[in-house]
Design an enzyme around this catalytic site. Structure first.
Site, PDB file in Angstrom:
ATOM      1  N   TYR A 161       0.807  -1.216   0.000  1.00 30.95           N
ATOM      2  CA  TYR A 161       0.000   0.000   0.000  1.00 30.95           C
ATOM      3  C   TYR A 161       0.846   1.274   0.000  1.00 30.95           C
ATOM      4  CZ  TYR A 161      -3.922  -3.050   0.796  1.00 30.95           C
ATOM      5  OH  TYR A 161      -4.863  -4.040   0.655  1.00 30.95           O
ATOM      6  N   LYS A 232       2.876 -14.406   5.717  1.00 35.37           N
ATOM      7  CA  LYS A 232       3.190 -15.360   4.659  1.00 35.37           C
ATOM      8  C   LYS A 232       4.701 -15.594   4.650  1.00 35.37           C
ATOM      9  CE  LYS A 232       1.838 -18.008   1.230  1.00 35.37           C
ATOM     10  NZ  LYS A 232       1.150 -19.276   1.542  1.00 35.37           N
ATOM     11  N   ASP A 333      -2.823 -17.908   4.427  1.00 30.95           N
ATOM     12  CA  ASP A 333      -3.838 -18.695   3.731  1.00 30.95           C
ATOM     13  C   ASP A 333      -4.471 -19.726   4.653  1.00 30.95           C
ATOM     14  OD1 ASP A 333      -1.077 -19.420   3.405  1.00 30.95           O
ATOM     15  OD2 ASP A 333      -1.684 -21.139   2.236  1.00 30.95           O
TER      16      ASP A 333
END
Length: 473
Positions: A161, A232, A333
């Site tokens: 971002y 992650k 995930d």
């Protein structure tokens, strides 16, 4: 401090919220800027303001009140000032520290500074905080939505971002690829395709630790059972993986007495169950397959066990760890599917920016959608509270839209100010009204036997229930 902003006089009867020693100093009549929002924002704000004022009145018997101060952004600002986000709107929110806003549009063709992005930069609003809880009776696509009761702390200033990227085929990206492929990746098997667009994803210990600090402080103050670091790191070890490592590091450095990590709990529990357990045996129990590992890895695991016991066995052993706040981590995930299957195993999530974006919407979908999901952007001494949904212009000025997102954001705002009684009245009033099946069209069409009411009537029903609750206290 100005006496007016955008030509609007500052309310004479209110006072400015202060900030001293890391704590907000909230007067009994704080001046709070608001942006009503575009499209359905107009209906939503009128309804929400009535609920806010009623909650404060009934919680404090007239001893406290909010002096609302309108500031402008979006379509109303453009129509009045020919600017989508006037500088004085930003100045007012900075000067008064707290603000609340409805949904804002972004016009086709661009040319507008994002209000959120501008204020995040100016006020350093590094923590996007979204509580996600189920209100009984709200239609849900999952079988057990009542298991969902968590708070997401999403880092708000870093990650993708930041917007640091170069377009495919430009001279700038060609220059960057020359550097990356011929210098940084020289001697490796990795090469970036020459026709790639390239983005940079920064994640820092500074940004990570202050976000995790807020998450842990919240969990401790509110009796939450765990803080889960979402990342992650199995793929991106020096950004996502570092987010996890820095989060654990912060917990050890600043909250050692109040926290235990998941791995530490395994080590302590093993020894609690068998005081004669050796270091090597304990290591094998927390790391299955250790007997087949290299000697170097075995040594590392044994050192972890030994170091943990030396550091905290006296303070956390013999079952004491069960009373501590658990800090653990999960792959992003994996968490996405676990909040569907086992939502009650999670309490507070601390996430990097992109992971938090996806995850907060996925959780909101289970408890009625974004119309039931509040949100805030928080910095040190500043807070902006907002609807998490869009403007839905086709429903504008029709008195049909669900105002719960802004109302619940207002409850978050009062909680942030320390006005917990007003916050609880709002939350309980909404819960009771939904249980009575007096709801707006979005919920009514999915609730057998419900009565459809407009935005204003929904607010009136909530106020009625707050009044009854206040009398019963």
């Amino acid at each position: 401090m100005k006496t007016s902003y955008n030509g609007q006089a500052v309310p004479a009867g209110g006072k400015v919220i202060g900030y001293i020693g890391g704590e907000l100093q909230v007067p009994d009549a704080p001046i709070i800027p608001f942006i009503e929002g575009d499209g359905t924002g107009r209906d939503i704000w009128k309804a929400s303001r009535r609920v806010f004022d009623s909650a404060v009145e009934h919680a404090y018997g007239g001893k406290r009140r909010v002096e609302w101060f309108e500031v402008f952004a979006g379509e109303k600002a453009f129509n009045t000032f020919q600017q989508w986000l006037p500088d004085e709107t930003v100045e007012a929110i900075r000067d008064f520290r707290i603000a609340i806003k409805g949904p804002l549009t972004t016009p086709v063709g661009g040319g507008i500074r994002s209000l959120n992005v501008a204020l995040r930069q100016i006020l350093d609003l590094y923590s996007c905080e979204r509580p996600v809880r189920y209100f009984a009776g709200v239609p849900s696509p999952v079988k057990h939505p009542e298991k969902m009761d968590l708070v997401i702390f999403r880092e708000n200033t870093e990650d993708v971002y930041m917007g640091i990227e170069w377009k495919s085929g430009t001279p700038e990206v060609k220059k960057l690829l020359e550097f990356l492929n011929k210098e940084m990746l020289k001697g490796t098997k990795k090469q970036i395709r020459w026709d790639s667009g390239v983005g940079i994803k920064p994640i820092s210990p500074t940004g990570t630790k202050r976000l995790v600090r807020r998450a842990i402080k919240y969990a401790l103050a509110n009796g939450r059972k765990s803080v889960t670091l979402v990342h992650k790191g199995n793929i991106q070890k020096f950004t996502e993986g570092a987010f996890r490592d820095w989060g654990y590091e912060l917990g050890r450095e600043q909250f050692r007495a109040q926290t235990v990590t998941e791995r530490e709990s395994w080590i302590l529990d093993n020894l609690d169950k068998n005081p004669n357990l050796s270091i090597e045996q304990n290591a094998e129990m927390i790391e299955p397959g250790l007997e087949r590992a290299t000697e170097s890895f075995k040594k590392t695991m044994c050192e972890e066990v030994k170091g943990t016991l030396a550091a905290i066995s006296a303070t956390h052993g013999k079952g004491q760890w069960k009373k501590k706040l658990m800090i653990n981590d999960r792959i992003a995930d994996s968490v996405f599917q676990q909040v569907l299957l086992r939502a009650d195993e999670y309490s507070v999530l601390a996430t990097s920016n992109l992971n938090g974006d996806y995850l907060s919407d996925a959780c909101a979908a289970q408890i009625g959608g974004l119309g039931m999901a509040p949100g805030s952007n928080i910095g040190d001494g500043y807070g902006i509270f907002e609807a998490t949904h869009g403007t839905a212009p086709k429903y504008a000025d029709k008195d049909v839209i669900n105002p719960s997102s802004v109302m619940l954001s207002g409850a978050m705002m009062f909680e942030f100010l320390g006005w917990k009684e007003a916050a609880k009245l709002i939350e309980d009033g909404i819960a009771k009204t939904i249980q009575q099946k007096r709801v707006t069209y979005d919920l009514e069409r999915l609730m057998p036997g419900a009565t459809k009411v407009g935005t204003a009537a929904f607010a009136s029903a909530i106020i009625e229930n707050m009044q009854l609750a206040a009398v019963a206290r």
